[in-house]
Design a protein around this motif. Structure first.
Motif, PDB file in Angstrom:
ATOM      1  N   ASN A  16     -11.031  42.559   2.073  1.00 40.82           N
ATOM      2  CA  ASN A  16     -11.350  41.175   2.421  1.00 40.82           C
ATOM      3  C   ASN A  16     -10.088  40.339   2.590  1.00 40.82           C
ATOM      4  OD1 ASN A  16     -14.065  41.804   2.275  1.00 40.82           O
ATOM      5  ND2 ASN A  16     -14.311  41.070   0.176  1.00 40.82           N
ATOM      6  N   GLN A  17      -9.093  40.624   1.764  1.00 46.19           N
ATOM      7  CA  GLN A  17      -7.822  39.903   1.887  1.00 46.19           C
ATOM      8  C   GLN A  17      -7.134  40.232   3.213  1.00 46.19           C
ATOM      9  OE1 GLN A  17      -5.109  40.682  -1.310  1.00 46.19           O
ATOM     10  NE2 GLN A  17      -3.682  39.075  -0.733  1.00 46.19           N
ATOM     11  N   LEU A  18      -7.134  41.507   3.585  1.00 47.40           N
ATOM     12  CA  LEU A  18      -6.535  41.904   4.866  1.00 47.40           C
ATOM     13  C   LEU A  18      -7.303  41.284   6.029  1.00 47.40           C
ATOM     14  CD1 LEU A  18      -4.570  43.580   6.568  1.00 47.40           C
ATOM     15  CD2 LEU A  18      -6.162  45.508   6.351  1.00 47.40           C
ATOM     16  N   ARG A  19      -8.603  41.271   5.951  1.00 48.34           N
ATOM     17  CA  ARG A  19      -9.410  40.701   7.032  1.00 48.34           C
ATOM     18  C   ARG A  19      -9.095  39.211   7.215  1.00 48.34           C
ATOM     19  NH1 ARG A  19     -14.256  42.059   9.514  1.00 48.34           N
ATOM     20  NH2 ARG A  19     -15.422  40.280  10.346  1.00 48.34           N
ATOM     21  N   ALA A  20      -9.038  38.474   6.091  1.00 48.96           N
ATOM     22  CA  ALA A  20      -8.730  37.046   6.180  1.00 48.96           C
ATOM     23  C   ALA A  20      -7.338  36.831   6.764  1.00 48.96           C
ATOM     24  CB  ALA A  20      -8.836  36.414   4.789  1.00 48.96           C
ATOM     25  N   HIS A  21      -6.400  37.666   6.392  1.00 49.42           N
ATOM     26  CA  HIS A  21      -5.034  37.556   6.920  1.00 49.42           C
ATOM     27  C   HIS A  21      -5.005  37.837   8.426  1.00 49.42           C
ATOM     28  CE1 HIS A  21      -0.763  38.275   7.528  1.00 49.42           C
ATOM     29  NE2 HIS A  21      -1.038  39.528   7.877  1.00 49.42           N
ATOM     30  N   LEU A  22      -5.686  38.892   8.871  1.00 44.98           N
ATOM     31  CA  LEU A  22      -5.651  39.262  10.286  1.00 44.98           C
ATOM     32  C   LEU A  22      -6.385  38.261  11.165  1.00 44.98           C
ATOM     33  CD1 LEU A  22      -6.195  43.123  10.042  1.00 44.98           C
ATOM     34  CD2 LEU A  22      -4.062  41.903  10.535  1.00 44.98           C
ATOM     35  N   GLN A  23      -7.388  37.613  10.639  1.00 49.00           N
ATOM     36  CA  GLN A  23      -8.091  36.611  11.444  1.00 49.00           C
ATOM     37  C   GLN A  23      -7.165  35.491  11.875  1.00 49.00           C
ATOM     38  OE1 GLN A  23     -11.331  35.726   8.755  1.00 49.00           O
ATOM     39  NE2 GLN A  23     -12.794  36.934   9.939  1.00 49.00           N
ATOM     40  N   LEU A  24      -6.138  35.246  11.103  1.00 51.94           N
ATOM     41  CA  LEU A  24      -5.133  34.254  11.469  1.00 51.94           C
ATOM     42  C   LEU A  24      -3.976  34.875  12.241  1.00 51.94           C
ATOM     43  CD1 LEU A  24      -3.854  31.387  11.196  1.00 51.94           C
ATOM     44  CD2 LEU A  24      -2.863  32.182   9.018  1.00 51.94           C
ATOM     45  N   ALA A  25      -3.497  36.023  11.777  1.00 56.39           N
ATOM     46  CA  ALA A  25      -2.258  36.581  12.315  1.00 56.39           C
ATOM     47  C   ALA A  25      -2.468  37.521  13.486  1.00 56.39           C
ATOM     48  CB  ALA A  25      -1.495  37.311  11.203  1.00 56.39           C
ATOM     49  N   PRO A  65      -5.940  38.561  15.298  1.00 58.17           N
ATOM     50  CA  PRO A  65      -7.400  38.591  15.392  1.00 58.17           C
ATOM     51  C   PRO A  65      -7.955  39.767  16.188  1.00 58.17           C
ATOM     52  CG  PRO A  65      -6.539  36.405  15.893  1.00 58.17           C
ATOM     53  CD  PRO A  65      -5.373  37.329  15.854  1.00 58.17           C
ATOM     54  N   GLY A  66      -7.165  40.327  17.086  1.00 60.06           N
ATOM     55  CA  GLY A  66      -7.676  41.402  17.921  1.00 60.06           C
ATOM     56  C   GLY A  66      -8.081  42.642  17.153  1.00 60.06           C
ATOM     57  N   VAL A  67      -7.490  42.863  15.985  1.00 58.80           N
ATOM     58  CA  VAL A  67      -7.792  44.063  15.208  1.00 58.80           C
ATOM     59  C   VAL A  67      -9.115  43.929  14.457  1.00 58.80           C
ATOM     60  CG1 VAL A  67      -6.907  45.660  13.464  1.00 58.80           C
ATOM     61  CG2 VAL A  67      -5.326  44.464  14.975  1.00 58.80           C
ATOM     62  N   VAL A  68      -9.513  42.675  14.157  1.00 63.19           N
ATOM     63  CA  VAL A  68     -10.761  42.447  13.425  1.00 63.19           C
ATOM     64  C   VAL A  68     -11.940  42.812  14.331  1.00 63.19           C
ATOM     65  CG1 VAL A  68     -12.183  40.761  12.227  1.00 63.19           C
ATOM     66  CG2 VAL A  68      -9.682  40.614  12.079  1.00 63.19           C
ATOM     67  N   GLY A  69     -12.733  43.771  13.894  1.00 64.90           N
ATOM     68  CA  GLY A  69     -13.866  44.221  14.695  1.00 64.90           C
ATOM     69  C   GLY A  69     -13.517  45.254  15.750  1.00 64.90           C
ATOM     70  N   GLY A  98     -10.624  46.034  26.086  1.00 65.68           N
ATOM     71  CA  GLY A  98     -11.223  44.743  26.419  1.00 65.68           C
ATOM     72  C   GLY A  98     -11.334  43.841  25.196  1.00 65.68           C
ATOM     73  N   HIS A  99     -11.662  44.429  24.050  1.00 66.31           N
ATOM     74  CA  HIS A  99     -11.745  43.651  22.809  1.00 66.31           C
ATOM     75  C   HIS A  99     -10.384  43.043  22.482  1.00 66.31           C
ATOM     76  CE1 HIS A  99     -13.164  42.719  18.684  1.00 66.31           C
ATOM     77  NE2 HIS A  99     -11.901  42.974  18.361  1.00 66.31           N
ATOM     78  N   LEU A 100      -9.322  43.833  22.599  1.00 65.22           N
ATOM     79  CA  LEU A 100      -7.981  43.335  22.312  1.00 65.22           C
ATOM     80  C   LEU A 100      -7.569  42.243  23.302  1.00 65.22           C
ATOM     81  CD1 LEU A 100      -6.093  46.671  21.530  1.00 65.22           C
ATOM     82  CD2 LEU A 100      -6.480  44.790  19.918  1.00 65.22           C
ATOM     83  N   ARG A 101      -7.876  42.442  24.577  1.00 65.39           N
ATOM     84  CA  ARG A 101      -7.434  41.510  25.621  1.00 65.39           C
ATOM     85  C   ARG A 101      -8.128  40.158  25.497  1.00 65.39           C
ATOM     86  NH1 ARG A 101      -8.493  43.442  31.608  1.00 65.39           N
ATOM     87  NH2 ARG A 101     -10.619  43.119  30.826  1.00 65.39           N
ATOM     88  N   HIS A 102      -9.392  40.149  25.051  1.00 65.95           N
ATOM     89  CA  HIS A 102     -10.140  38.901  24.986  1.00 65.95           C
ATOM     90  C   HIS A 102     -10.072  38.234  23.609  1.00 65.95           C
ATOM     91  CE1 HIS A 102     -12.135  40.876  28.501  1.00 65.95           C
ATOM     92  NE2 HIS A 102     -12.006  39.645  28.977  1.00 65.95           N
ATOM     93  N   ALA A 103      -9.355  38.829  22.655  1.00 71.78           N
ATOM     94  CA  ALA A 103      -9.245  38.249  21.315  1.00 71.78           C
ATOM     95  C   ALA A 103      -8.308  37.048  21.347  1.00 71.78           C
ATOM     96  CB  ALA A 103      -8.718  39.295  20.335  1.00 71.78           C
ATOM     97  N   PRO A 104      -8.450  36.119  20.408  1.00 74.64           N
ATOM     98  CA  PRO A 104      -7.487  35.007  20.304  1.00 74.64           C
ATOM     99  C   PRO A 104      -6.068  35.517  20.157  1.00 74.64           C
ATOM    100  CG  PRO A 104      -9.400  34.619  18.903  1.00 74.64           C
ATOM    101  CD  PRO A 104      -9.527  36.026  19.419  1.00 74.64           C
ATOM    102  N   ALA A 105      -5.115  34.686  20.479  1.00 72.13           N
ATOM    103  CA  ALA A 105      -3.718  35.127  20.566  1.00 72.13           C
ATOM    104  C   ALA A 105      -3.112  35.464  19.211  1.00 72.13           C
ATOM    105  CB  ALA A 105      -2.884  34.044  21.241  1.00 72.13           C
TER     106      ALA A 105
END
Length: 426
Positions: free
Chosen positions: A159-168, A170-174, A227-234
């Motif tokens: 959960n800590q890694l997920r919260a971190h990646l959502q900011l840093a 986002p393309g990896v989440v999901g 496609g998931h990586l390309r359309h993810a937030p920066a």
């Protein structure tokens, strides 16, 4: 039980009771006679000499039984090794019983030691002496609970890694099925920031996935992943913040990988301990029990048959049997909260998983849902039905046989296509 001797009598020995209010530093002890009068109070340190002194003094007074608030640990082990009858009175019961002796409700170790001894004196007939499991069961329980703690740590790290990646990043989440799965952690090793991921094209991603032995290409293709990586937030732009985020990502990936490896290592030890246990086949024979589920059920139920003389007693200990409350005209049934929560989690997890492999289990669950119960309640109904069977197998030292069980169900309910659950097992 002998009665307390009268004055001047030497034919009978006095009845005495002990209470131990334990802690991690020192233990308060009180010894009372059969009239409730305190004979001796003392404290002993939580050390090997201190526990030896505790046992010596309790033996000197020839106590009939000793009460304590927990059923495991060095203190209980020392008392059981000394051959003393140990009775567990839960901490929440001690809290409630303080009002029996006064209205202040203050916490005092010396008073709690007296309370424990006196409750044992007056309510001995309501209490069951603690019986120790075999060393094999204790060892298995230690392994299972250590694994459970590591799994909780892994979930927290995930959960800590997920919260971190959502900011840093986002393309990896999901991107993959599990954020802490091997393929996802390998991806973060190679592409820890959006800057690293920008090097990827669909062709390069496909080549990397092939080299990393990606196994879900049929369900989620490289094109979909790209496609998931390309359309993810920066994510974070290049700079000091992105460099700090990269360091954090790498450290969290290392932590998650280490936790997964330690869990795998513990599961290897659990499998070996389960295979060596005399009761193993009773639990591994259950449908979809697996190694960890079977070991958890065995470890939490234990191997002392006298502890659960009926399946109702086992169901109550597991928190599966509902709690009925009545006051005046009010009568209602509620969820049982006071129980062995680890055992409840184990039996509910097993019951839910059994639906995929057992027609009787799925039918029992489906009929509970048809009566308007939600998923969690229906699974508990199924768990209660399974506990009848598990208790019978456990009590008879006999593995479960699905064919015999289904034949017994059909014999009991020949007119129905969806028979009622039955406690029959072998």
């Amino acid at each position: 039980m002998t009665s307390a001797g009268t004055a001047g009598s030497t034919d009978t020995e006095p009845v005495r009771w002990g209470g131990v209010d334990w802690s991690w530093s020192e233990h308060a002890v009180c010894i009372i006679d059969d009239a409730g009068a305190a004979i001796e109070r003392f404290t002993v340190p939580h050390t090997a000499p201190g526990l030896a002194k505790l046992v010596t003094l309790l033996r000197r007074h020839q106590i009939t039984g000793v009460a304590i608030e927990r059923g495991d640990g060095p203190v209980v082990a020392a008392l059981l090794d000394a051959g003393l009858a140990v009775f567990v009175i839960a901490s929440r019961q001690v809290t409630a019983l303080r009002s029996r002796y006064g209205t202040a409700g203050n916490k005092d170790d010396r008073f709690d030691a007296y309370l424990l001894a006196d409750v044992l004196r007056t309510d001995r007939h309501r209490l069951t002496p603690l019986s120790g499991d075999t060393d094999a069961t204790i060892a298995l329980r230690m392994l299972i609970r250590a694994r459970h703690d590591l799994v909780k740590a892994r979930v927290a790290a995930h959960n800590q890694l997920r919260a971190h990646l959502q900011l840093a990043h986002p393309g990896v989440v999901g991107l993959f099925h599990q954020l802490d799965g091997k393929i996802s952690l390998a991806f973060l090793d190679r592409f820890p920031t959006p800057r690293h991921a920008r090097w990827l094209s669909e062709k390069r991603l496909a080549a990397w996935l092939n080299a990393a032995h990606y196994t879900r290409a049929n369900t989620r293709t490289p094109a979909q992943l790209f496609g998931h990586l390309r359309h993810a937030p920066a994510g974070l732009p290049d700079g000091p913040a992105a460099d700090a985020a990269e360091s954090i990502t790498r450290e969290q990936v290392t932590l998650l990988r280490s936790l997964r490896e330690r869990i795998d290592a513990l599961e290897t030890h659990i499998a070996a301990a389960l295979d060596a246990h005399a009761d193993a086949t009773m639990f591994t024979s259950l449908p979809r029990s697996g190694t960890v589920r079977a070991a958890t059920l065995l470890a939490e139920i234990g191997d002392v048959r006298a502890r659960f003389p009926t399946d109702d007693a086992l169901a109550a200990a597991a928190g599966i049997a509902p709690s009925t409350r009545a006051s005046g005209r009010a009568h209602y049934v509620t969820f049982r909260r006071g129980c062995n929560h680890r055992l409840r989690q184990a039996i509910v997890d097993f019951a839910d998983g059994s639906r995929a492999a057992h027609p009787w289990a799925q039918d029992t669950y489906a009929r509970a849902r048809a009566r308007g119960l939600n998923h969690a309640h229906a699974v508990r109904v199924l768990a209660r039905a399974w506990l009848r069977i598990i208790w019978r197998c456990w009590n008879d030292h006999t593995p479960y046989e699905q064919a015999r069980h289904l034949a017994a169900v059909a014999a009991r309910h020949p007119q129905t296509a969806t028979p009622e659950p039955t406690p029959m097992a072998s």
